[in-house]
Design a protein around this motif. Structure first.
Motif, mmCIF file in Angstrom:
data_model
loop_
_atom_site.group_PDB
_atom_site.id
_atom_site.type_symbol
_atom_site.label_atom_id
_atom_site.label_comp_id
_atom_site.label_asym_id
_atom_site.label_seq_id
_atom_site.Cartn_x
_atom_site.Cartn_y
_atom_site.Cartn_z
ATOM 1 N N ALA A 56 0.844 -1.199 0.000
ATOM 2 C CA ALA A 56 0.000 0.000 0.000
ATOM 3 C C ALA A 56 0.876 1.244 0.000
ATOM 4 N N MET A 57 0.309 2.353 -0.393
ATOM 5 C CA MET A 57 1.012 3.622 -0.306
ATOM 6 C C MET A 57 1.190 3.994 1.163
ATOM 7 N N GLU A 58 2.283 4.705 1.470
ATOM 8 C CA GLU A 58 2.572 5.043 2.859
ATOM 9 C C GLU A 58 1.695 6.171 3.372
ATOM 10 N N HIS A 59 1.454 6.138 4.675
ATOM 11 C CA HIS A 59 0.717 7.202 5.365
ATOM 12 C C HIS A 59 1.751 8.134 5.987
ATOM 13 N N ASP A 60 2.000 9.261 5.335
ATOM 14 C CA ASP A 60 3.117 10.115 5.728
ATOM 15 C C ASP A 60 2.808 11.088 6.859
ATOM 16 N N ALA A 61 1.557 11.407 7.086
ATOM 17 C CA ALA A 61 1.222 12.502 7.997
ATOM 18 C C ALA A 61 1.229 12.070 9.464
ATOM 19 N N GLY A 62 1.662 12.999 10.318
ATOM 20 C CA GLY A 62 1.401 12.861 11.739
ATOM 21 C C GLY A 62 2.455 12.184 12.586
ATOM 22 N N TYR A 63 3.548 11.702 11.987
ATOM 23 C CA TYR A 63 4.525 10.961 12.791
ATOM 24 C C TYR A 63 5.289 11.868 13.748
ATOM 25 N N GLU A 64 5.391 11.403 14.991
ATOM 26 C CA GLU A 64 6.284 11.982 15.995
ATOM 27 C C GLU A 64 6.905 10.820 16.746
ATOM 28 N N ARG A 65 8.200 10.869 16.960
ATOM 29 C CA ARG A 65 8.877 9.772 17.656
ATOM 30 C C ARG A 65 8.286 9.533 19.045
ATOM 31 N N THR A 66 7.822 10.607 19.680
ATOM 32 C CA THR A 66 7.261 10.497 21.033
ATOM 33 C C THR A 66 5.956 9.699 21.060
ATOM 34 N N TRP B 245 5.128 3.577 11.515
ATOM 35 C CA TRP B 245 4.012 4.531 11.502
ATOM 36 C C TRP B 245 3.408 4.628 10.100
ATOM 37 N N LYS B 246 4.253 4.818 9.103
ATOM 38 C CA LYS B 246 3.787 4.970 7.728
ATOM 39 C C LYS B 246 3.107 3.701 7.213
ATOM 40 N N SER B 247 3.465 2.561 7.781
ATOM 41 C CA SER B 247 3.027 1.259 7.271
ATOM 42 C C SER B 247 1.835 0.685 8.021
ATOM 43 N N GLY B 248 1.298 1.438 8.979
ATOM 44 C CA GLY B 248 0.116 0.946 9.686
ATOM 45 C C GLY B 248 0.034 1.311 11.145
ATOM 46 N N ALA B 249 1.169 1.666 11.771
ATOM 47 C CA ALA B 249 1.144 1.959 13.208
ATOM 48 C C ALA B 249 0.387 3.245 13.529
ATOM 49 N N TRP B 250 0.148 4.064 12.512
ATOM 50 C CA TRP B 250 -0.656 5.266 12.740
ATOM 51 C C TRP B 250 -2.078 4.902 13.172
ATOM 52 N N ARG B 251 -2.505 3.665 12.889
ATOM 53 C CA ARG B 251 -3.831 3.211 13.294
ATOM 54 C C ARG B 251 -3.842 2.622 14.709
ATOM 55 N N TRP B 252 -2.680 2.327 15.256
ATOM 56 C CA TRP B 252 -2.600 1.596 16.513
ATOM 57 C C TRP B 252 -2.925 2.467 17.721
ATOM 58 N N THR B 253 -3.163 1.796 18.840
ATOM 59 C CA THR B 253 -3.332 2.496 20.112
ATOM 60 C C THR B 253 -1.956 2.865 20.670
ATOM 61 N N PRO B 254 -1.892 3.818 21.596
ATOM 62 C CA PRO B 254 -0.604 4.138 22.221
ATOM 63 C C PRO B 254 0.063 2.918 22.859
ATOM 64 N N GLN B 255 -0.713 2.023 23.458
ATOM 65 C CA GLN B 255 -0.129 0.836 24.080
ATOM 66 C C GLN B 255 0.483 -0.091 23.033
ATOM 67 N N GLN B 256 -0.188 -0.223 21.889
ATOM 68 C CA GLN B 256 0.370 -1.053 20.821
ATOM 69 C C GLN B 256 1.684 -0.478 20.306
ATOM 70 N N ARG B 257 1.742 0.841 20.175
ATOM 71 C CA ARG B 257 2.992 1.462 19.713
ATOM 72 C C ARG B 257 4.103 1.286 20.754
ATOM 73 N N GLU B 258 3.745 1.374 22.021
ATOM 74 C CA GLU B 258 4.734 1.129 23.072
ATOM 75 C C GLU B 258 5.232 -0.325 23.024
ATOM 76 N N ASN B 259 4.303 -1.258 22.830
ATOM 77 C CA ASN B 259 4.685 -2.670 22.733
ATOM 78 C C ASN B 259 5.651 -2.895 21.574
ATOM 79 N N TYR B 260 5.354 -2.266 20.446
ATOM 80 C CA TYR B 260 6.212 -2.400 19.265
ATOM 81 C C TYR B 260 7.611 -1.847 19.537
ATOM 82 N N ALA B 261 7.668 -0.687 20.148
ATOM 83 C CA ALA B 261 8.944 -0.002 20.363
ATOM 84 C C ALA B 261 9.819 -0.690 21.402
#
Length: 218
Positions: free
Chosen positions: A26-36, A104-120
């Motif tokens: 899929a095309m990447e989702h470029d908007a909204g990424y912050e490392r925090t 983030w661009k590949s799907g993590a923009w849809r995740w919950t904060p806990q899911q992103r923490e788990n990934y990181a």
């Protein structure tokens, strides 16, 4: 256009019958990424050692001595990106094999904060976080496999990259998928073992093309 990729995909804990696994392009989702948005280097098990120090202990060739609230003294490491041996942990970075920005661009923009923490902070799959030469990690930055590869062990690197993307059901942009296809054909990559996590599904949308990987459980 459909990119055909076929290899055996083995789950680490095979509990179901053989099934088709879809690699999403899929095309990447470029908007909204912050490392925090990806809280990382947490102490998930409350043992005094944060994720960075856990990885250093997991990957040490010679274990460092742990004192106090997880001060690591000594130790020996081998960076798989260049086969350089280190005795000084300060010269190592902990690399997110699939960078946080790329996730983030590949799907993590849809995740919950806990899911992103788990990934990181994923310590369950040893391919997710790697202790590597700091300068190479900074050279890599947030690049995907279409824009950066380590100087050596590229087949292993790409295999592990694909595995982590499948683990979290992250998509590949068209160029990235083409690079993955090239490596699968030339390395050759015949089998990838991965524990696919539930709840990280990247749902279909109008920009998505599915590429099928055949799963053969052994």
């Amino acid at each position: 256009a459909l990119i055909s990729l076929t290899l055996a995909l083995t789950q680490q804990t095979p509990s179901h019958a053989a099934q088709t696994i879809n690699l999403i392009v899929a095309m990447e989702h470029d908007a909204g990424y912050e490392r925090t948005l990806f809280k990382h280097w947490v102490d998930a098990d409350h043992d005094g050692c944060n994720t960075r120090k856990e990885v250093l202990q997991q990957e040490a060739i010679t274990q460092p001595t742990k004192t106090g609230t997880c001060t690591l003294i000594g130790g020996k490491w081998l960076s798989p990106y260049d086969n350089v041996i280190y005795y000084d942990q300060a010269k190592l970075d902990i690399d997110h094999l699939v960078p946080l920005s790329e996730a983030w661009k590949s799907g993590a923009w849809r995740w919950t904060p806990q899911q992103r923490e788990n990934y990181a902070n994923d310590l369950q799959d040893p391919r997710a976080l790697i202790a590597v030469t700091a300068s190479l990690n900074r050279q890599k930055s947030d690049s995907d496999i279409a824009h950066w590869l380590p100087p050596i062990n590229t087949c292993t690197y790409v295999t592990n990259y694909i595995a982590i993307k499948i683990r979290y059901q992250l998509s590949f942009d068209p160029l990235e998928a083409k690079i993955a296809e090239n490596f699968i054909n030339t390395c050759p990559i015949k089998q990838i073992t991965v524990d696919i996590l539930p709840g990280y599904t990247n749902p279909d949308d109008t920009t998505t093309t599915k590429v099928t990987l055949e799963q053969g459980l052994k």
